[in-house]
Scaffold this active site. Structure first.
Site, PDB file in Angstrom:
ATOM      1  CE  LYS A  27       0.901   1.750   4.127  1.00 47.71           C
ATOM      2  NZ  LYS A  27       1.621   2.831   4.467  1.00 47.71           N
ATOM      3  CG  ASP A 154      -1.060   0.231   7.611  1.00 43.35           C
ATOM      4  OD1 ASP A 154      -1.803   1.180   7.942  1.00 43.35           O
ATOM      5  OD2 ASP A 154       0.160   0.356   7.425  1.00 43.35           O
TER       6      ASP A 154
HETATM    7  P1  ATP Z   1       3.996   0.283   7.828  1.00 44.15           P
HETATM    8  O1  ATP Z   1       3.980   1.047   6.546  1.00 44.15           O
HETATM    9  O2  ATP Z   1       2.794  -0.595   8.051  1.00 44.15           O
HETATM   10  O3  ATP Z   1       4.341   1.058   9.026  1.00 44.15           O
HETATM   11  P2  ATP Z   1       6.502  -0.768   6.944  1.00 44.15           P
HETATM   12  O4  ATP Z   1       6.188  -1.061   5.508  1.00 44.15           O
HETATM   13  O5  ATP Z   1       7.310   0.443   7.220  1.00 44.15           O
HETATM   14  O6  ATP Z   1       5.166  -0.779   7.752  1.00 44.15           O
HETATM   15  P3  ATP Z   1       6.939  -3.541   7.483  1.00 44.15           P
HETATM   16  O7  ATP Z   1       7.725  -4.166   6.378  1.00 44.15           O
HETATM   17  O8  ATP Z   1       5.495  -3.807   7.521  1.00 44.15           O
HETATM   18  O9  ATP Z   1       7.238  -1.990   7.558  1.00 44.15           O
HETATM   19  O10 ATP Z   1       7.613  -4.059   8.834  1.00 44.15           O
HETATM   20  C1  ATP Z   1       7.764  -3.339   9.975  1.00 44.15           C
HETATM   21  C2  ATP Z   1       8.404  -4.265  11.030  1.00 44.15           C
HETATM   22  O11 ATP Z   1       7.490  -5.322  11.338  1.00 44.15           O
HETATM   23  C3  ATP Z   1       9.657  -4.973  10.518  1.00 44.15           C
HETATM   24  O12 ATP Z   1      10.815  -4.241  10.758  1.00 44.15           O
HETATM   25  C4  ATP Z   1       9.645  -6.273  11.306  1.00 44.15           C
HETATM   26  O13 ATP Z   1      10.346  -6.110  12.514  1.00 44.15           O
HETATM   27  C5  ATP Z   1       8.198  -6.510  11.691  1.00 44.15           C
HETATM   28  N1  ATP Z   1       7.587  -7.664  10.980  1.00 44.15           N
HETATM   29  C6  ATP Z   1       7.009  -8.714  11.544  1.00 44.15           C
HETATM   30  N2  ATP Z   1       6.556  -9.583  10.638  1.00 44.15           N
HETATM   31  C7  ATP Z   1       6.860  -9.093   9.444  1.00 44.15           C
HETATM   32  C8  ATP Z   1       6.651  -9.551   8.110  1.00 44.15           C
HETATM   33  N3  ATP Z   1       6.034 -10.695   7.815  1.00 44.15           N
HETATM   34  N4  ATP Z   1       7.101  -8.755   7.115  1.00 44.15           N
HETATM   35  C9  ATP Z   1       7.712  -7.577   7.392  1.00 44.15           C
HETATM   36  N5  ATP Z   1       7.931  -7.128   8.625  1.00 44.15           N
HETATM   37  C10 ATP Z   1       7.510  -7.861   9.663  1.00 44.15           C
END
Ligand code: ATP
Length: 316
Positions: A27, A154
């Protein structure tokens, strides 16, 4: 940390007892309005979510216990234990439905880790949809959305997909009235991630210091832009209250945004809490040219083209 994984002749469709393969998008927030900090520690959000064609894929097979393997973005880096959102989602669904959380799960990850594209939330959404089918728990979309909201703000949107308004802490999702237009994006992926809680803390700090821009406020201009077809109008309406916080934490992102602008993007914004930057293109050909130029500028780890809106977590 990752185990070898071999497809065992699955054709991707749900068979008797599996396997079930679910594709889930990343997203971006076309509008990310961050309101005041609430008593529960979350900020009040006013956001427009948009699902784009960068996908993770989760395959669920019957198993005697709950196991997770993975390949792709973040493999070897992301823990595959109870801290992983896939495992948490499987436990949450099993607990709600009163079944044993037994499955062999495999994640093929293309959404960068901690990239501001909600990859972890996407994986949680995919797990709910996949395990619901594998276990035959047959929950309604509303029940799945309820479990999803407990897993992360989200997650309900990533079950839903498309373009949708998010309120509360982002978990209350309602579809927006939009023309059936496909928008074309160039996605600039940075090296390393940014922590979402740290980005919110930085925004609070900028606001306390009086150096933050005034909050974006209403989504009206963005919602109006989605009811017409001109990408220039949409470009002018994009906005992200977390952008300055992400730029303060990662000043090099200013060069990425400038490079996209110099390459002719209609607009460029930081996606969510960053560090991924997304650029709006006029059409598909423009997006391809823009991606070439942004790649040549050498400011991103990787550049991809994408379109949106696309569907949320779906069995394929
Ligand atoms: P958002 O935009 O929802 O804040 P993001 O895209 O910045 O998230 P994500 O990749 O969703 O970040 O991951 C944030 C943290 O969640 C990661 O650093 C990790 O520690 C934890 N996490 C747990 N499970 C997962 C997974 N399956 N994939 C990614 N991150 C995960």
């Amino acid at each position: 940390m990752t185990e070898a994984w071999r497809p065992d002749g699955e054709d991707g469709r749900r068979g008797a007892g599996g396997p079930v393969k679910v594709r889930v998008p990343a997203k971006v927030n076309l509008h990310l309005g961050v309101g005041p900090l609430r008593r529960d520690g979350y900020h009040e959000l006013n956001t427009v979510y948009h699902a784009i064609s960068i996908y993770d894929e989760l395959t669920a097979r019957p198993g005697d216990t709950l196991t997770l393997t993975m390949e792709g973005e973040g493999a070897g880096e992301l823990a595959l234990d109870d801290s992983n959102l896939v495992i948490r989602a499987a436990h949450a669904l099993a607990g709600y439905a009163g079944v044993l959380p037994h499955a062999r799960l495999h994640l093929r990850k293309q959404i960068p880790l901690a990239g501001g594209l909600a990859g972890g939330s996407a994986d949680a959404a995919a797990t709910l949809v996949a395990c619901d089918a594998l276990w035959g728990t047959r929950l309604s979309r509303e029940e799945l959305a309820g479990i999803a909201a407990d897993l992360g703000s989200d997650v309900p949107f990533l079950i839903h997909g498309g373009t949708a308004l998010g309120t509360g802490r982002g978990e209350a999702v309602s579809p927006v009235l939009a023309r059936p237009t496909s928008w074309h994006w160039v996605v600039g992926i940075a090296d390393g991630g940014l922590s979402t809680p740290a980005a919110y803390r930085e925004l609070d700090r900028l606001r306390e210091a009086g150096t933050a821009r005034p909050p974006l406020g209403s989504t009206d201009a963005l919602l109006a832009a989605l009811r017409q077809r001109d990408p220039r109008v949409l470009a002018a309406a994009l906005g992200n209250d977390l952008q300055d916080a992400a730029l303060a934490m990662r000043p090099a992102l200013a060069d990425t945004l400038k490079a996209g602008e110099a390459a002719g993007a209609l607009a460029g914004i930081v996606s969510g809490s960053g560090p991924t930057c997304v650029f709006l293109a006029a059409d598909e050909a423009h997006a391809r040219g823009l991606a070439r130029d942004l790649t040549a500028a050498g400011v991103c780890r990787e550049v991809r083209v994408a379109h949106g809106p696309v569907a949320g977590a779906r069995i394929v």
